[in-house]
Design an enzyme around this catalytic site. Structure first.
Site, PDB file in Angstrom:
ATOM      1  N   PHE A  13      43.010  51.329  44.065  1.00 46.75           N
ATOM      2  CA  PHE A  13      42.434  51.056  42.740  1.00 46.75           C
ATOM      3  C   PHE A  13      41.048  50.407  42.883  1.00 46.75           C
ATOM      4  CE2 PHE A  13      42.651  47.561  39.353  1.00 46.75           C
ATOM      5  CZ  PHE A  13      41.943  48.299  38.423  1.00 46.75           C
ATOM      6  N   GLY A  38      47.524  53.935  48.461  1.00 41.58           N
ATOM      7  CA  GLY A  38      46.355  54.564  47.845  1.00 41.58           C
ATOM      8  C   GLY A  38      46.593  56.054  47.620  1.00 41.58           C
ATOM      9  N   SER A  77      45.300  46.636  51.173  1.00 39.82           N
ATOM     10  CA  SER A  77      46.526  45.830  51.089  1.00 39.82           C
ATOM     11  C   SER A  77      47.366  46.319  49.919  1.00 39.82           C
ATOM     12  CB  SER A  77      46.207  44.350  50.833  1.00 39.82           C
ATOM     13  OG  SER A  77      47.421  43.623  50.698  1.00 39.82           O
ATOM     14  N   GLY A 104      36.406  41.492  63.798  1.00 34.73           N
ATOM     15  CA  GLY A 104      35.900  41.879  65.121  1.00 34.73           C
ATOM     16  C   GLY A 104      34.850  42.975  65.003  1.00 34.73           C
ATOM     17  N   LYS A 107      31.617  41.576  63.673  1.00 38.26           N
ATOM     18  CA  LYS A 107      30.903  40.830  64.716  1.00 38.26           C
ATOM     19  C   LYS A 107      30.188  41.798  65.655  1.00 38.26           C
ATOM     20  CE  LYS A 107      32.253  37.608  68.352  1.00 38.26           C
ATOM     21  NZ  LYS A 107      33.015  38.421  69.322  1.00 38.26           N
ATOM     22  N   TYR A 147      52.697  38.438  50.971  1.00 40.65           N
ATOM     23  CA  TYR A 147      51.344  38.696  50.464  1.00 40.65           C
ATOM     24  C   TYR A 147      50.541  37.397  50.442  1.00 40.65           C
ATOM     25  CZ  TYR A 147      47.756  40.414  47.171  1.00 40.65           C
ATOM     26  OH  TYR A 147      46.584  40.786  46.542  1.00 40.65           O
ATOM     27  N   TYR A 161      35.851  32.738  61.785  1.00 47.01           N
ATOM     28  CA  TYR A 161      34.805  33.634  62.303  1.00 47.01           C
ATOM     29  C   TYR A 161      33.424  33.195  61.799  1.00 47.01           C
ATOM     30  CZ  TYR A 161      37.231  37.219  64.976  1.00 47.01           C
ATOM     31  OH  TYR A 161      37.910  37.885  65.962  1.00 47.01           O
ATOM     32  N   THR A 177      43.486  42.213  37.700  1.00 45.04           N
ATOM     33  CA  THR A 177      42.435  43.153  37.304  1.00 45.04           C
ATOM     34  C   THR A 177      43.089  44.483  36.936  1.00 45.04           C
ATOM     35  OG1 THR A 177      40.842  42.043  38.710  1.00 45.04           O
ATOM     36  CG2 THR A 177      40.333  44.308  38.128  1.00 45.04           C
ATOM     37  N   ARG A 188      53.287  46.907  38.380  1.00 47.67           N
ATOM     38  CA  ARG A 188      52.506  45.859  37.729  1.00 47.67           C
ATOM     39  C   ARG A 188      52.641  46.012  36.216  1.00 47.67           C
ATOM     40  NH1 ARG A 188      48.386  43.617  41.689  1.00 47.67           N
ATOM     41  NH2 ARG A 188      49.094  41.907  40.425  1.00 47.67           N
TER      42      ARG A 188
HETATM   43  N1  UDP Z   1      55.988  41.855  34.034  1.00 50.14           N
HETATM   44  C1  UDP Z   1      56.771  42.154  32.940  1.00 50.14           C
HETATM   45  N2  UDP Z   1      57.243  43.448  32.816  1.00 50.14           N
HETATM   46  C2  UDP Z   1      56.982  44.431  33.708  1.00 50.14           C
HETATM   47  C3  UDP Z   1      56.158  44.117  34.821  1.00 50.14           C
HETATM   48  C4  UDP Z   1      55.682  42.805  34.956  1.00 50.14           C
HETATM   49  O1  UDP Z   1      57.046  41.297  32.085  1.00 50.14           O
HETATM   50  O2  UDP Z   1      57.460  45.559  33.513  1.00 50.14           O
HETATM   51  C5  UDP Z   1      55.463  40.477  34.161  1.00 50.14           C
HETATM   52  C6  UDP Z   1      55.647  39.859  35.546  1.00 50.14           C
HETATM   53  O3  UDP Z   1      56.920  39.280  35.678  1.00 50.14           O
HETATM   54  C7  UDP Z   1      54.513  38.837  35.559  1.00 50.14           C
HETATM   55  C8  UDP Z   1      53.416  39.507  34.709  1.00 50.14           C
HETATM   56  O4  UDP Z   1      54.077  40.507  33.952  1.00 50.14           O
HETATM   57  O5  UDP Z   1      54.910  37.647  34.942  1.00 50.14           O
HETATM   58  C9  UDP Z   1      52.309  40.130  35.551  1.00 50.14           C
HETATM   59  O6  UDP Z   1      52.910  40.908  36.546  1.00 50.14           O
HETATM   60  P1  UDP Z   1      52.102  41.787  37.591  1.00 50.14           P
HETATM   61  O7  UDP Z   1      53.121  42.341  38.530  1.00 50.14           O
HETATM   62  O8  UDP Z   1      51.236  42.731  36.871  1.00 50.14           O
HETATM   63  O9  UDP Z   1      51.142  40.781  38.333  1.00 50.14           O
HETATM   64  P2  UDP Z   1      51.293  39.324  38.984  1.00 50.14           P
HETATM   65  O10 UDP Z   1      52.679  38.776  38.759  1.00 50.14           O
HETATM   66  O11 UDP Z   1      50.983  39.520  40.410  1.00 50.14           O
HETATM   67  O12 UDP Z   1      50.282  38.544  38.248  1.00 50.14           O
END
Ligand code: UDP
Length: 329
Positions: A13, A38, A77, A104, A107, A147, A161, A177, A188
């Site tokens: 993304f 990706g 990542s 590395g 550098k 993570y 470094y 983002t 997400r």
């Molecule tokens: N979340 C949610 N429903 C979903 C997916 C995520 O309520 O279907 C919530 C999740 O528990 C978190 C927030 O939305 O509190 C953001 O989640 P995301 O995974 O986008 O990012 P991060 O937690 O890393 O900020």
């Protein structure tokens, strides 16, 4: 002579948007991606350009690219909690071994390197909003620890470094983002809600929905990263939008935007899901003259247009990507 930049995670993304930006700025862009999370579709339009090259490679293995390099941006990542659960070891390796390899390389080539860090270094923060000098509240052994700790290690080795080898380094702490090219099934919240609205499913809120996030539109994020790379500031800088919203209010906004008549359903809150998150961006304002410009309503309109343009087949491929065939032991 064009300046030459190497971007890892180029098919992801943020990586793909960075490729676009550096091409637009007149750079020769080399992209690397192992394509675990990706997708080549994100950079397909660049393959015809002679100033773009792509290497299908895993940066946890030794990295070599021919010729000189001016800049490296390490954006490879997994970046979603669902992905960390599926590929925890790869998540740890790309942040640690991958970063080491790229430092590395920087550098060796005498290149400036920018490392993609994250608001996750603050964990479930006890300080609000989060300033760069807050050390964080992270569970090292929880599911997100792979993570969070990889990114914390990444910051340490990058500073080492910088201090020990005098390498020119930059560290961006990226807050949530969003925008076109997010993977629909990455788990997400934005792709999840968009996919659900477009498929006519109920929107799933985890927990009571009172947890907060602050969502930054991708163009703003890329501008902040670009300015940081070109600055002379070596310590971490938060880049994110400071317009904070609860997930529940956000779900309601999405229902309005998409016109879906689905309802909200509540599911269990994932372990270590941060309760609140909002960047303090005073530092970015001061040293980069940067702040987010795109409002959530405008950014979400553009993002919805992207998800709407996906094919029915893409939209219904809702199961998570099978990573197993990519995993090299
Ligand atoms: N979340 C949610 N429903 C979903 C997916 C995520 O309520 O279907 C919530 C999740 O528990 C978190 C927030 O939305 O509190 C953001 O989640 P995301 O995974 O986008 O990012 P991060 O937690 O890393 O900020």
């Amino acid at each position: 002579m064009r300046k030459r930049v190497l971007i890892t995670g180029a098919a992801g993304f943020l990586g793909s948007h960075l490729c676009d930006r550096f091409i637009k700025e007149g750079f020769h862009v080399m992209g690397i991606d192992n394509l675990i999370t990706g997708s080549l579709e994100n950079i397909e339009h660049l393959f015809k350009l002679e100033q773009f090259e792509f290497y299908h490679h895993d940066v946890t293995k030794f990295v070599h690219v021919p010729g000189n390099l001016d800049y490296i941006l390490h954006f490879a990542s997994p970046a979603s909690p669902i992905d960390y659960l599926k590929i925890p070891i790869q998540t740890l390796k790309v942040g640690s071994l991958g970063t080491h390899n790229l430092l590395g390389l920087a550098k060796e080539k005498n290149a400036r390197i920018l490392i993609a860090s994250t608001s996750e270094v603050y964990g479930d923060p006890l300080v609000h909003p989060q300033t760069e000098d807050y050390f964080g509240n992270v569970n090292t052994i929880g599911p997100r620890g792979v993570y969070d700790e990889a990114k914390r290690f990444q910051e340490s080795i990058t500073m080492a470094y910088h201090r020990f080898h005098g390498l020119e380094t930059r560290i961006v702490r990226i807050f949530n983002t969003y925008g076109p090219r997010m993977r629909l099934n990455d788990g997400r919240v934005i792709p999840a809600f968009m996919g659900q609205a477009l498929r006519g499913e109920d929107l799933t809120i985890f927990g009571d929905g009172l947890q907060t996030r602050s969502f930054c539109y991708v163009d703003d994020q890329i501008e902040g990263i670009y300015r940081l790379l070109m600055s002379d500031y070596a310590l971490p800088v938060n880049i994110g939008n400071d317009d904070e919203i609860t997930i529940k209010e956000f779900a309601e906004e999405i229902i309005k935007l998409t016109g879906t008549d689905q309802k909200i359903v509540y599911k269990e809150l994932p372990i270590d899901d941060p309760m609140q998150r909002k960047p303090d961006i005073s530092l970015a304002k001061k040293i980069l003259g940067w702040e987010a410009k795109v409002s959530r309503s405008e950014g979400m309109k553009r993002t919805y247009a992207y998800f709407k343009s996906l094919t029915k087949e893409q939209l219904h491929k809702s199961e998570h990507k099978d990573f197993s065939k990519h995993i090299v032991k």
